[in-house]
Scaffold this active site. Structure first.
Site, short mmCIF file in Angstrom:
data_model
loop_
_atom_site.label_atom_id
_atom_site.label_comp_id
_atom_site.label_asym_id
_atom_site.label_seq_id
_atom_site.Cartn_x
_atom_site.Cartn_y
_atom_site.Cartn_z
N GLU A 125 -41.02 -84.79 64.97
CA GLU A 125 -42.27 -85.14 65.82
C GLU A 125 -43.29 -86.05 64.88
O GLU A 125 -43.58 -85.71 63.69
CB GLU A 125 -43.05 -83.91 66.19
CG GLU A 125 -43.97 -84.27 67.25
CD GLU A 125 -44.66 -82.79 67.74
OE1 GLU A 125 -46.01 -83.10 68.14
OE2 GLU A 125 -43.91 -81.69 67.68
N LYS A 151 -44.67 -77.30 60.33
CA LYS A 151 -45.71 -78.46 59.89
C LYS A 151 -45.24 -79.13 58.71
O LYS A 151 -45.38 -78.27 57.70
CB LYS A 151 -47.00 -78.29 60.03
CG LYS A 151 -47.36 -77.81 61.60
CD LYS A 151 -47.59 -78.72 62.46
CE LYS A 151 -48.20 -78.57 63.72
NZ LYS A 151 -48.40 -79.74 64.58
N LYS A 183 -49.46 -83.61 76.21
CA LYS A 183 -50.33 -82.52 76.23
C LYS A 183 -51.55 -82.93 77.40
O LYS A 183 -51.96 -83.83 77.54
CB LYS A 183 -51.09 -82.41 74.76
CG LYS A 183 -50.22 -82.15 73.80
CD LYS A 183 -50.88 -82.14 72.14
CE LYS A 183 -49.87 -81.81 71.21
NZ LYS A 183 -50.46 -82.01 69.86
N ASP A 224 -42.72 -81.36 62.34
CA ASP A 224 -43.93 -82.25 62.89
C ASP A 224 -44.68 -82.60 61.61
O ASP A 224 -45.40 -81.77 61.10
CB ASP A 224 -44.83 -81.35 63.59
CG ASP A 224 -45.97 -82.21 64.44
OD1 ASP A 224 -45.88 -83.35 63.96
OD2 ASP A 224 -46.64 -81.57 65.11
N ASP A 265 -48.54 -72.29 72.78
CA ASP A 265 -48.57 -71.04 71.79
C ASP A 265 -50.17 -71.05 71.33
O ASP A 265 -50.39 -69.95 70.60
CB ASP A 265 -47.60 -70.70 70.83
CG ASP A 265 -47.62 -71.99 69.85
OD1 ASP A 265 -48.24 -72.72 70.09
OD2 ASP A 265 -46.75 -72.06 69.03
N LYS A 320 -40.72 -74.21 64.50
CA LYS A 320 -41.29 -75.26 64.36
C LYS A 320 -42.11 -75.18 62.94
O LYS A 320 -42.78 -74.41 62.57
CB LYS A 320 -42.50 -75.69 65.19
CG LYS A 320 -42.80 -77.12 65.24
CD LYS A 320 -43.54 -77.45 66.48
CE LYS A 320 -44.23 -79.14 66.41
NZ LYS A 320 -44.85 -79.31 67.78
N ASP A 324 -46.20 -88.09 69.52
CA ASP A 324 -47.09 -87.37 69.95
C ASP A 324 -48.54 -87.88 69.87
O ASP A 324 -49.12 -88.44 70.84
CB ASP A 324 -47.16 -86.06 68.89
CG ASP A 324 -48.26 -85.13 69.49
OD1 ASP A 324 -49.16 -85.31 70.41
OD2 ASP A 324 -48.63 -83.83 68.77
N ASP A 367 -43.98 -76.22 73.98
CA ASP A 367 -44.67 -75.76 72.81
C ASP A 367 -46.14 -75.36 73.23
O ASP A 367 -47.32 -75.91 73.08
CB ASP A 367 -44.94 -76.82 71.87
CG ASP A 367 -45.31 -76.35 70.34
OD1 ASP A 367 -45.70 -75.32 70.36
OD2 ASP A 367 -45.40 -77.26 69.40
N CYS A 383 -49.82 -78.48 73.52
CA CYS A 383 -51.07 -78.02 73.55
C CYS A 383 -51.88 -78.40 72.46
O CYS A 383 -51.29 -78.65 71.25
CB CYS A 383 -50.96 -76.55 73.94
SG CYS A 383 -50.22 -75.63 72.68
#
Length: 208
Positions: free
Chosen positions: A70, A16, A119, A44, A174, A14, A95, A172, A147
């Site tokens: 995302e 960013k 989340k 994302d 972590d 993933k 999201d 996701d 999260c």
């Protein structure tokens, strides 16, 4: 860094993003070249693009194995979400646009996205999270369980939720890896891309 993450055995990388189209396309090209073709890449943008920038990025990275994009644009831009979904082959995930079941209904019934990121900290717990997932499932959308910056206490609760709802197809969880100390006794355990749930009563985790 991407190679190090790949070596842990995770099922995807993933990334960013959210700067310019040129910079973000370059990042994806470099990562894909480094890790090879076997792992999907998830991106994302955290609301970092406008619609034209998002469309340009998705068009230029259409062959790069992007599993989903995302929150590419501002949380309020429902029309923009629909445009992206109509004009790009890459699945779109919401999201920051979805906090509760009312948001979930507007997004999924309006054809704005393919996935919703739930989340527990954002939805204020499992009760609303279940409502979000139920609405998504009724509208033909899938979910991810993500999260915030949380300990394994909340992440363990999230992992239980994932195991109980097959419509939640991405995980996701972590954020505990960023903490200097682990204040939780018991709870779920992480081994690369595998999360093992505890057998104890309740969620099987408590605070030290």
């Amino acid at each position: 860094m991407a190679l190090g993450i790949k070596a842990t055995g995770v099922p995807a990388i993933k990334v960013k993003l959210g700067t310019t189209a040129d910079e973000d396309v370059y990042r994806i090209e470099c990562i894909r070249k480094a890790i090879g073709d076997e792992l999907p890449i998830r991106v994302d943008a955290n609301q970092g693009w406008d619609v034209p920038t998002a469309l340009e990025f998705l068009r230029r990275c259409a062959s790069s194995g992007i599993e989903y994009c995302e929150q590419p644009i501002a949380h309020w831009n429902y029309d923009g979400f629909r445009r992206l979904r109509e004009q790009s082959s890459t699945p779109i995930m919401a999201d920051e646009s979805v906090f509760d079941h009312h948001d979930a209904f507007k997004l999924t019934a309006g054809g704005c996205c393919d996935y919703l990121n739930i989340k527990l900290a954002k939805s204020a717990g499992i009760h609303t999270a279940l409502r979000i997932n139920a609405i998504a499932e009724a509208c033909g959308a899938k979910c991810m369980l993500g999260c915030m910056l949380e300990t394994r206490l909340n992440l363990t609760a999230g992992a239980h939720l994932v195991s109980a709802r097959p419509n939640i197809c991405f995980v996701d969880l972590d954020s505990h890896l960023a903490l200097k100390e682990d204040p939780v006794i018991g709870g779920a355990r992480w081994d690369g891309g595998t999360i093992t749930l505890p057998d104890e009563p309740g969620i099987g985790a408590e605070v030290d």
